[in-house]
Motif scaffolding. Structure first.
Motif, PDB file in Angstrom:
ATOM      1  N   TRP A  71     -46.487 -16.328 -53.199  1.00 20.51           N
ATOM      2  CA  TRP A  71     -45.995 -17.216 -52.132  1.00 20.51           C
ATOM      3  C   TRP A  71     -45.591 -18.566 -52.726  1.00 20.51           C
ATOM      4  O   TRP A  71     -44.525 -19.092 -52.422  1.00 20.51           O
ATOM      5  CB  TRP A  71     -47.082 -17.401 -51.079  1.00 20.51           C
ATOM      6  N   ASN A  72     -46.455 -19.108 -53.547  1.00 23.36           N
ATOM      7  CA  ASN A  72     -46.211 -20.441 -54.099  1.00 23.36           C
ATOM      8  C   ASN A  72     -45.043 -20.460 -55.080  1.00 23.36           C
ATOM      9  O   ASN A  72     -44.494 -21.530 -55.355  1.00 23.36           O
ATOM     10  CB  ASN A  72     -47.495 -20.998 -54.721  1.00 23.36           C
ATOM     11  N   ARG A  73     -44.654 -19.301 -55.587  1.00 19.44           N
ATOM     12  CA  ARG A  73     -43.436 -19.172 -56.395  1.00 19.44           C
ATOM     13  C   ARG A  73     -42.197 -19.011 -55.515  1.00 19.44           C
ATOM     14  O   ARG A  73     -41.076 -19.007 -55.998  1.00 19.44           O
ATOM     15  CB  ARG A  73     -43.527 -17.926 -57.294  1.00 19.44           C
ATOM     16  N   GLY A  74     -42.411 -18.809 -54.214  1.00 15.77           N
ATOM     17  CA  GLY A  74     -41.293 -18.595 -53.294  1.00 15.77           C
ATOM     18  C   GLY A  74     -40.802 -17.154 -53.279  1.00 15.77           C
ATOM     19  O   GLY A  74     -39.688 -16.881 -52.854  1.00 15.77           O
ATOM     20  N   ASP A  75     -41.647 -16.216 -53.704  1.00 15.45           N
ATOM     21  CA  ASP A  75     -41.260 -14.807 -53.826  1.00 15.45           C
ATOM     22  C   ASP A  75     -41.874 -13.987 -52.687  1.00 15.45           C
ATOM     23  O   ASP A  75     -42.950 -13.410 -52.823  1.00 15.45           O
ATOM     24  CB  ASP A  75     -41.712 -14.280 -55.187  1.00 15.45           C
ATOM     25  N   LEU A  76     -41.151 -13.926 -51.557  1.00 16.35           N
ATOM     26  CA  LEU A  76     -41.651 -13.191 -50.399  1.00 16.35           C
ATOM     27  C   LEU A  76     -41.790 -11.703 -50.675  1.00 16.35           C
ATOM     28  O   LEU A  76     -42.719 -11.061 -50.175  1.00 16.35           O
ATOM     29  CB  LEU A  76     -40.725 -13.397 -49.190  1.00 16.35           C
ATOM     30  N   ASP A  77     -40.872 -11.127 -51.443  1.00 20.00           N
ATOM     31  CA  ASP A  77     -40.954  -9.692 -51.727  1.00 20.00           C
ATOM     32  C   ASP A  77     -42.228  -9.356 -52.496  1.00 20.00           C
ATOM     33  O   ASP A  77     -42.908  -8.372 -52.186  1.00 20.00           O
ATOM     34  CB  ASP A  77     -39.719  -9.224 -52.500  1.00 20.00           C
ATOM     35  N   ALA A  78     -42.570 -10.162 -53.491  1.00 19.39           N
ATOM     36  CA  ALA A  78     -43.803  -9.928 -54.243  1.00 19.39           C
ATOM     37  C   ALA A  78     -45.021 -10.172 -53.359  1.00 19.39           C
ATOM     38  O   ALA A  78     -45.989  -9.400 -53.391  1.00 19.39           O
ATOM     39  CB  ALA A  78     -43.840 -10.811 -55.491  1.00 19.39           C
ATOM     40  N   PHE A  79     -44.993 -11.231 -52.537  1.00 23.78           N
ATOM     41  CA  PHE A  79     -46.078 -11.521 -51.608  1.00 23.78           C
ATOM     42  C   PHE A  79     -46.339 -10.320 -50.694  1.00 23.78           C
ATOM     43  O   PHE A  79     -47.482  -9.932 -50.454  1.00 23.78           O
ATOM     44  CB  PHE A  79     -45.727 -12.757 -50.770  1.00 23.78           C
ATOM     45  N   ALA A  80     -45.267  -9.715 -50.218  1.00 21.80           N
ATOM     46  CA  ALA A  80     -45.371  -8.611 -49.266  1.00 21.80           C
ATOM     47  C   ALA A  80     -45.988  -7.359 -49.864  1.00 21.80           C
ATOM     48  O   ALA A  80     -46.475  -6.500 -49.122  1.00 21.80           O
ATOM     49  CB  ALA A  80     -44.000  -8.299 -48.679  1.00 21.80           C
ATOM     50  N   THR A  81     -46.031  -7.241 -51.184  1.00 22.37           N
ATOM     51  CA  THR A  81     -46.634  -6.050 -51.791  1.00 22.37           C
ATOM     52  C   THR A  81     -48.139  -5.989 -51.551  1.00 22.37           C
ATOM     53  O   THR A  81     -48.757  -4.952 -51.790  1.00 22.37           O
ATOM     54  CB  THR A  81     -46.353  -5.955 -53.312  1.00 22.37           C
ATOM     55  N   GLY A  82     -48.731  -7.059 -51.052  1.00 26.51           N
ATOM     56  CA  GLY A  82     -50.138  -7.038 -50.663  1.00 26.51           C
ATOM     57  C   GLY A  82     -50.374  -6.283 -49.366  1.00 26.51           C
ATOM     58  O   GLY A  82     -51.512  -6.007 -48.998  1.00 26.51           O
ATOM     59  N   TYR A  83     -49.293  -5.950 -48.658  1.00 28.98           N
ATOM     60  CA  TYR A  83     -49.368  -5.193 -47.407  1.00 28.98           C
ATOM     61  C   TYR A  83     -48.991  -3.741 -47.661  1.00 28.98           C
ATOM     62  O   TYR A  83     -48.175  -3.442 -48.535  1.00 28.98           O
ATOM     63  CB  TYR A  83     -48.397  -5.778 -46.377  1.00 28.98           C
ATOM     64  N   LYS A  84     -49.545  -2.847 -46.882  1.00 24.73           N
ATOM     65  CA  LYS A  84     -49.184  -1.438 -46.976  1.00 24.73           C
ATOM     66  C   LYS A  84     -47.778  -1.269 -46.392  1.00 24.73           C
ATOM     67  O   LYS A  84     -47.496  -1.727 -45.285  1.00 24.73           O
ATOM     68  CB  LYS A  84     -50.185  -0.578 -46.205  1.00 24.73           C
ATOM     69  N   ASN A  85     -46.910  -0.635 -47.132  1.00 26.24           N
ATOM     70  CA  ASN A  85     -45.540  -0.415 -46.672  1.00 26.24           C
ATOM     71  C   ASN A  85     -45.553   0.767 -45.717  1.00 26.24           C
ATOM     72  O   ASN A  85     -45.367   1.914 -46.118  1.00 26.24           O
ATOM     73  CB  ASN A  85     -44.610  -0.166 -47.855  1.00 26.24           C
ATOM     74  N   SER A  86     -45.794   0.460 -44.444  1.00 26.08           N
ATOM     75  CA  SER A  86     -45.956   1.487 -43.417  1.00 26.08           C
ATOM     76  C   SER A  86     -45.480   0.950 -42.070  1.00 26.08           C
ATOM     77  O   SER A  86     -45.656  -0.228 -41.775  1.00 26.08           O
ATOM     78  CB  SER A  86     -47.431   1.873 -43.315  1.00 26.08           C
ATOM     79  N   PRO A  87     -44.912   1.818 -41.237  1.00 24.04           N
ATOM     80  CA  PRO A  87     -44.539   1.378 -39.885  1.00 24.04           C
ATOM     81  C   PRO A  87     -45.762   1.173 -38.990  1.00 24.04           C
ATOM     82  O   PRO A  87     -45.646   0.646 -37.894  1.00 24.04           O
ATOM     83  CB  PRO A  87     -43.663   2.523 -39.365  1.00 24.04           C
ATOM     84  N   ASP A  88     -46.946   1.583 -39.455  1.00 22.02           N
ATOM     85  CA  ASP A  88     -48.158   1.501 -38.643  1.00 22.02           C
ATOM     86  C   ASP A  88     -48.948   0.220 -38.811  1.00 22.02           C
ATOM     87  O   ASP A  88     -49.893  -0.016 -38.060  1.00 22.02           O
ATOM     88  CB  ASP A  88     -49.082   2.685 -38.968  1.00 22.02           C
ATOM     89  N   ILE A  89     -48.627  -0.631 -39.807  1.00 21.65           N
ATOM     90  CA  ILE A  89     -49.434  -1.831 -39.982  1.00 21.65           C
ATOM     91  C   ILE A  89     -49.208  -2.793 -38.813  1.00 21.65           C
ATOM     92  O   ILE A  89     -48.146  -2.793 -38.186  1.00 21.65           O
ATOM     93  CB  ILE A  89     -49.201  -2.510 -41.341  1.00 21.65           C
ATOM     94  N   LEU A  90     -50.228  -3.589 -38.527  1.00 19.51           N
ATOM     95  CA  LEU A  90     -50.207  -4.490 -37.369  1.00 19.51           C
ATOM     96  C   LEU A  90     -50.288  -5.946 -37.801  1.00 19.51           C
ATOM     97  O   LEU A  90     -51.035  -6.288 -38.717  1.00 19.51           O
ATOM     98  CB  LEU A  90     -51.397  -4.215 -36.449  1.00 19.51           C
ATOM     99  N   PHE A  91     -49.550  -6.793 -37.084  1.00 17.20           N
ATOM    100  CA  PHE A  91     -49.567  -8.240 -37.279  1.00 17.20           C
ATOM    101  C   PHE A  91     -49.814  -8.863 -35.916  1.00 17.20           C
ATOM    102  O   PHE A  91     -49.045  -8.644 -34.981  1.00 17.20           O
ATOM    103  CB  PHE A  91     -48.236  -8.724 -37.860  1.00 17.20           C
TER     104      PHE A  91
END
Length: 156
Positions: free
Chosen positions: A43-63
């Motif tokens: 995040w602090n590097r400004g890299d949203l794609d890398a930040f997002a790898t901490g989440y499961k790439n699934s249509p089922d995850i909840l926010f």
């Protein structure tokens, strides 16, 4: 005797690691903290794609925030809209992090976040979060993110 046992268990839970934590549970905590540390760095590097790898790439995850949203693709889209550049992203830090392994496959995390940003970037933001993580073949991944802002906007 029961009071002492209750106090020992409460102390362990309140400290983020159960008093009876075994080495594998401590390993789980270290692994999950590594995911959070990587997300902060990305995040602090400004890299949203890398930040997002901490989440499961699934249509089922909840926010859960001011609304309930589902799915990885929507999460990426929402982050890109809300944080279009490094100035809007600011500098992220986590504090008061508590990791609670539930079993070998799942864990919860509680903590606070702080975004240090210029006025042009949207100003500072603070809040609390609770996460549910799942152990996947690719490592620990967030499958539920409940984040609430505790920052109040000043009247203009």
């Amino acid at each position: 005797m029961r009071l002492v046992l209750v106090l020992i268990l409460c102390f362990g839970l309140c400290s983020g690691v159960p008093a009876h934590a075994t080495p594998p549970e401590r390993s789980v905590e270290q692994s999950i903290r590594a995911v959070l540390d990587k997300q902060t760095t990305d995040w602090n590097r400004g890299d949203l794609d890398a930040f997002a790898t901490g989440y499961k790439n699934s249509p089922d995850i909840l926010f859960i925030g001011s609304t309930v949203r589902r799915g990885y693709a929507g999460m990426i889209q929402s982050y890109r809209k809300g944080y279009p550049n490094k100035t809007a992203m600011g500098v992220l830090s986590f504090s008061n992090v508590e990791v609670h392994p539930l079993d070998a496959q799942f864990a919860t995390v509680l903590g606070n976040f702080h975004l240090e940003r210029s006025a042009a970037g949207g100003g500072n933001a603070d809040g609390i979060y609770s996460l549910v993580l799942e152990k996947t073949p690719a490592g620990w991944k967030v499958i539920l993110d409940h984040t609430s802002s505790t920052t109040t906007k000043k009247p203009s």
